[in-house]
Design an enzyme around this catalytic site. Structure first.
Site, PDB file in Angstrom:
ATOM      1  N   LYS A   1     -21.464 -31.605 -33.931  1.00 61.52           N
ATOM      2  CA  LYS A   1     -20.189 -32.142 -34.425  1.00 61.52           C
ATOM      3  C   LYS A   1     -20.368 -33.591 -34.856  1.00 61.52           C
ATOM      4  O   LYS A   1     -21.031 -34.368 -34.165  1.00 61.52           O
ATOM      5  CB  LYS A   1     -19.138 -32.074 -33.316  1.00 61.52           C
ATOM      6  CG  LYS A   1     -18.253 -30.852 -33.402  1.00 61.52           C
ATOM      7  CD  LYS A   1     -17.155 -30.854 -32.373  1.00 61.52           C
ATOM      8  CE  LYS A   1     -15.911 -30.220 -32.930  1.00 61.52           C
ATOM      9  NZ  LYS A   1     -14.902 -29.898 -31.946  1.00 61.52           N
TER      10      LYS A   1
ATOM     11  N   GLU B   1      -4.384 -18.928 -24.244  1.00 64.09           N
ATOM     12  CA  GLU B   1      -2.989 -19.224 -23.911  1.00 64.09           C
ATOM     13  C   GLU B   1      -2.361 -18.129 -23.056  1.00 64.09           C
ATOM     14  O   GLU B   1      -1.583 -18.398 -22.143  1.00 64.09           O
ATOM     15  CB  GLU B   1      -2.174 -19.402 -25.202  1.00 64.09           C
ATOM     16  CG  GLU B   1      -2.439 -20.710 -25.948  1.00 64.09           C
ATOM     17  CD  GLU B   1      -3.724 -20.720 -26.762  1.00 64.09           C
ATOM     18  OE1 GLU B   1      -4.371 -19.661 -26.888  1.00 64.09           O
ATOM     19  OE2 GLU B   1      -4.081 -21.801 -27.281  1.00 64.09           O
TER      20      GLU B   1
ATOM     21  N   ARG C   1       1.571 -17.500 -28.866  1.00 68.81           N
ATOM     22  CA  ARG C   1       0.598 -16.457 -28.527  1.00 68.81           C
ATOM     23  C   ARG C   1       0.833 -15.901 -27.120  1.00 68.81           C
ATOM     24  O   ARG C   1       0.406 -14.800 -26.811  1.00 68.81           O
ATOM     25  CB  ARG C   1      -0.810 -17.044 -28.635  1.00 68.81           C
ATOM     26  CG  ARG C   1      -1.847 -15.991 -28.583  1.00 68.81           C
ATOM     27  CD  ARG C   1      -3.198 -16.493 -28.969  1.00 68.81           C
ATOM     28  NE  ARG C   1      -3.396 -16.489 -30.406  1.00 68.81           N
ATOM     29  CZ  ARG C   1      -4.534 -16.842 -30.987  1.00 68.81           C
ATOM     30  NH1 ARG C   1      -5.551 -17.226 -30.255  1.00 68.81           N
ATOM     31  NH2 ARG C   1      -4.650 -16.818 -32.299  1.00 68.81           N
TER      32      ARG C   1
HETATM   33  C1  LIG Z   1      -4.606 -20.514 -30.387  1.00 71.29           C
HETATM   34  C2  LIG Z   1      -5.059 -21.923 -30.545  1.00 71.29           C
HETATM   35  N1  LIG Z   1      -5.155 -22.717 -29.454  1.00 71.29           N
HETATM   36  C3  LIG Z   1      -5.554 -24.000 -29.587  1.00 71.29           C
HETATM   37  C4  LIG Z   1      -5.875 -24.497 -30.811  1.00 71.29           C
HETATM   38  C5  LIG Z   1      -6.261 -25.959 -30.988  1.00 71.29           C
HETATM   39  N2  LIG Z   1      -7.633 -26.051 -31.459  1.00 71.29           N
HETATM   40  C6  LIG Z   1      -7.929 -26.287 -32.756  1.00 71.29           C
HETATM   41  S1  LIG Z   1      -9.554 -26.306 -33.046  1.00 71.29           S
HETATM   42  C7  LIG Z   1      -9.884 -26.060 -31.420  1.00 71.29           C
HETATM   43  C8  LIG Z   1     -11.288 -26.020 -30.950  1.00 71.29           C
HETATM   44  C9  LIG Z   1     -12.064 -25.021 -31.666  1.00 71.29           C
HETATM   45  O1  LIG Z   1     -13.369 -25.094 -31.212  1.00 71.29           O
HETATM   46  P1  LIG Z   1     -14.469 -24.274 -31.938  1.00 71.29           P
HETATM   47  O2  LIG Z   1     -13.988 -22.900 -32.195  1.00 71.29           O
HETATM   48  O3  LIG Z   1     -15.715 -24.417 -31.157  1.00 71.29           O
HETATM   49  O4  LIG Z   1     -14.596 -24.958 -33.344  1.00 71.29           O
HETATM   50  P2  LIG Z   1     -15.094 -26.425 -33.749  1.00 71.29           P
HETATM   51  O5  LIG Z   1     -13.878 -27.151 -34.220  1.00 71.29           O
HETATM   52  O6  LIG Z   1     -15.746 -27.046 -32.555  1.00 71.29           O
HETATM   53  O7  LIG Z   1     -16.046 -26.179 -34.846  1.00 71.29           O
HETATM   54  C10 LIG Z   1      -8.728 -25.935 -30.672  1.00 71.29           C
HETATM   55  C11 LIG Z   1      -8.682 -25.716 -29.215  1.00 71.29           C
HETATM   56  C12 LIG Z   1      -5.750 -23.639 -31.913  1.00 71.29           C
HETATM   57  N3  LIG Z   1      -5.990 -24.055 -33.147  1.00 71.29           N
HETATM   58  N4  LIG Z   1      -5.346 -22.369 -31.751  1.00 71.29           N
END
Ligand SMILES: Cc1ncc(C[n+]2csc(CCOP(=O)(O)OP(=O)(O)O)c2C)c(N)n1
Length: 632
Positions: free
Chosen positions: A281, A366, A394
């Protein structure tokens, strides 16, 4: 001339020689950093997938081949390569490009997203549809290691593994959700590339045995199997293979020498395949590499220092909520705080610091968060789930089926209720009043300011049943906080002004603008009553009924959807009380998805400001009194 300048579609990208791709990657990084420095955005995730995105569009025939971006917060490079380079500076702005994938925006965006964990399901659907139509294109889904832990992804993986469709899942593993990824799956993945033992087994056993002439091939296979067994102890391959996927990886997601040939081969494979790609990242921008959590979704920042451009002095609702929670948790050991991968966003990092044993980050789960809270509550704990309104959607069934049906004392801090600005359509907390108020046993409240918020947190925690307190994104009004939070009487509103012409019946963030509108109306000799309803459920039927019977018309105001929301609740209440002919205007969000844009612009657009309320009230009073005069 920069290479990027000449790329208006993936076809242009294919004309770039392979050895020039690293240069193009740097140009893309530069573009992403400069636009997010101005507009804010998901910087760290996007800097991590530049090479992966280039490799995908280089090898695939998009848009015929389908790329599904899970969550789609990491699709900036994809946007730059698919005809949106010139509009890219409008990213996340009002009327500009979305920060997420949107089918309305481009044929290259195959699926709208914003919530995590939907990608694999959508991709499986696309693969099945392709085969029904006997088409031959590829379907690829890019999913982060954070989203991989979400229930939806695991459900979809299980389904896909059994279906045996041609499908490539790319696990983009940067070991981070927003904050450090949590849970056993994440630990399992983590051991992949830190597992020195495996590396040694691979290098030594394979090399030694394969080098024996004549028997190398046979024994090589045995060695591979031995290696697989060793992997089983510590590598993720086995887990995915048991789910029905062929596992390939892990490979370096920033190295084209690894990415391109591996992807080329993987795209030829039949059946479901999981390619495990390791990325970093924030790569290419030091402040983001050093603090990927802050740069996951950052506001505008100074490129030189990496610090935010604007720093507010008024505390946010989130800060006040968590401060109150910490304060109450010092006195009540039963309080346990829960987040679903939003430790920083919900402010619970402060709670974790002080009460590490009473804090749980359950990952992007969630549904589990709510039922976990319900389980805790059955044993006498006082769980508090802090969750953005949009993500609570959700877990609706868990609120209904696990929390409310048993009348369990679970507090839900519904953060980011109402308009959330730049994240737009998928993230506005538009529906919470409507979906929570229909659930039996639920108490639903929303504070007019940050002082009332602290009272409401206390009220939730002292209530012996499920209670939700819903508050906005951003800073409060800057009001003084009373020294200690008190318990408010459940179901009692607050009459802020008496009046006999118009009643303004408001909830949450709209109460202050309603008061300001009343002051303006009063200057024109219009007598205005203002109710701060405080509770969407139970409503203060007596107060609302009494005021309604004294005025000529009423306006209800909420920063939430009109359909089934607070205004509907007021009308239902009046109807139950036999007050059926009071001219009423319900101000709230209309029956369409709300676009992205600064909260102040959207509030003007949907009539949620003092001016908007003033105009509506005045117009309604004019027609109401005209009606009365005509009737006479
Ligand atoms: C259902 C849901 N819960 C929480 C989020 C908030 N959220 C956005 S991106 C993220 C992390 C995603 O991590 P990852 O899948 O590893 O992707 P990265 O951004 O690290 O590439 C979260 C928790 C979301 N978008 N959707």
């Amino acid at each position: 001339m920069p290479i990027l300048q000449a790329i208006n579609s993936p076809a242009d990208l294919k004309r770039v020689p392979r050895q020039r791709l690293p240069v193009l990657a740097e140009e893309i990084r530069e573009q992403i950093i400069s636009v997010t420095a101005t507009n804010g955005g998901h910087l760290a995730s996007n800097l991590g997938v530049v090479e992966l995105t280039l490799a995908l569009h280089y090898l695939l025939e998009t848009p015929m081949d389908k790329i599904v971006w899970d969550t789609s917060n990491q699709a900036y490079t994809h946007k730059l390569l698919t005809g949106r380079r010139e509009e890219f500076p409008t990213l996340r702005q009002y009327g500009g490009l979305s920060g997420f994938c949107k089918r309305e925006e481009s044929v290259f965006d195959t699926f709208n997203a914003g919530h995590a964990g939907t990608g694999v399901s959508a991709a499986v659907g696309m693969a099945v549809a392709r085969d029904l139509e006997e088409q031959g294109h590829k379907v690829v889904c890019v999913v982060g290691d954070g989203a991989m832990t979400s229930g939806m992804t695991l459900e979809a993986m299980e389904h896909a593994g059994g279906l045996h469709k041609d499908l490539v899942i790319i696990l983009n593993d940067n070991q981070m959700s927003i904050s450090k990824n949590v849970g056993s799956l994440s630990a399992y993945l983590n051991r992949t590339f830190t597992g020195e033992f495996v590396t040694r087994v691979r290098a030594e056993t394979g090399h030694l045995l394969r080098s024996i002439p004549g028997i190398g091939g046979q024994i090589g296979k045995m060695a591979h199997r031995a290696e697989e067994l060793a992997k089983g102890l510590i590598l993720p391959g086995l887990l995915f293979e048991e789910l029905g996927f062929r596992y390939v990886g892990p490979i370096d997601g920033h190295n084209f020498e690894h990415l391109l040939p591996t992807l080329e081969n993987v795209l030829k494979l039949k059946g479901p395949t999981l390619l495990h790609v390791i990325t970093k990242k924030g790569l290419g921008y030091e402040p983001a590499m050093n603090d990927p959590v802050w740069f996951h979704a950052c506001p505008a920042f100074d490129r030189e220092t990496g610090r935010p451009v604007k720093k507010g002095t008024i505390p946010s609702y989130t800060t006040v909520a968590v401060k109150t929670l910490c304060r109450l948790a010092r006195e009540d050991r039963r309080i346990v705080a829960i987040t679903a991968a939003m430790c920083e966003g919900t402010g619970l990092s402060a709670f974790e610091k002080e009460f590490p044993d009473r804090f749980h980050d359950v990952g992007i789960a969630e549904q589990h968060a709510l039922t976990f809270a319900a389980g805790l509550a059955t044993q006498g704990a006082r769980p508090v789930v802090a969750m953005y309104s949009t993500f609570l959607q959700r877990a609706f069934d868990q609120v209904v089926h696990d929390v409310a049906t048993q009348n369990l004392p679970v507090t839900i801090c519904v953060d980011r209720g109402g308009l959330v600005a730049e994240d737009g359509t998928t993230h506005h907390g538009a529906f919470d009043f409507a979906y929570l108020r229909q659930v039996p046993n639920m108490v639903v409240m929303a504070p007019k300011d940050e002082n009332e918020l602290q009272h409401m947190i206390r009220t939730c925690l002292s209530h012996n049943g499920p209670a939700a307190v819903r508050y906005s994104r951003g800073s409060g009004w800057g009001v003084d906080l009373e020294p200690s939070p008190t318990v408010l009487p459940i179901g009692r509103g607050e009459l802020l002004r008496e009046g006999c012409d118009v009643a303004l019946v408001a909830i949450g963030i709209t109460v202050v603008p309603a008061l300001r509108a009343a002051e303006r109306l009063a200057e024109e000799d219009i007598s205005v009553a203002v109710i701060n309803a405080r509770f969407v459920k139970p409503l203060d039927h007596a107060l609302i009924g009494r005021v309604a019977s004294q005025v000529k018309c009423q306006v209800t105001v909420e920063e939430g959807c009109r359909m089934g929301g607070f205004g509907s609740a007021v009308l239902e209440s009046l109807s139950d009380q036999g007050i059926i002919n009071l001219p009423t205007k319900v101000i709230g969000l209309p029956d369409h998805y709300i676009e992205q844009g600064p909260q102040d612009i959207l509030r003007v657009q949907y009539g949620l400001t003092a001016d908007g309320i003033y105009e509506e009230a005045k117009a309604l009073l004019a027609t109401a009194t005209m009606g009365v005069e005509e009737h006479r």
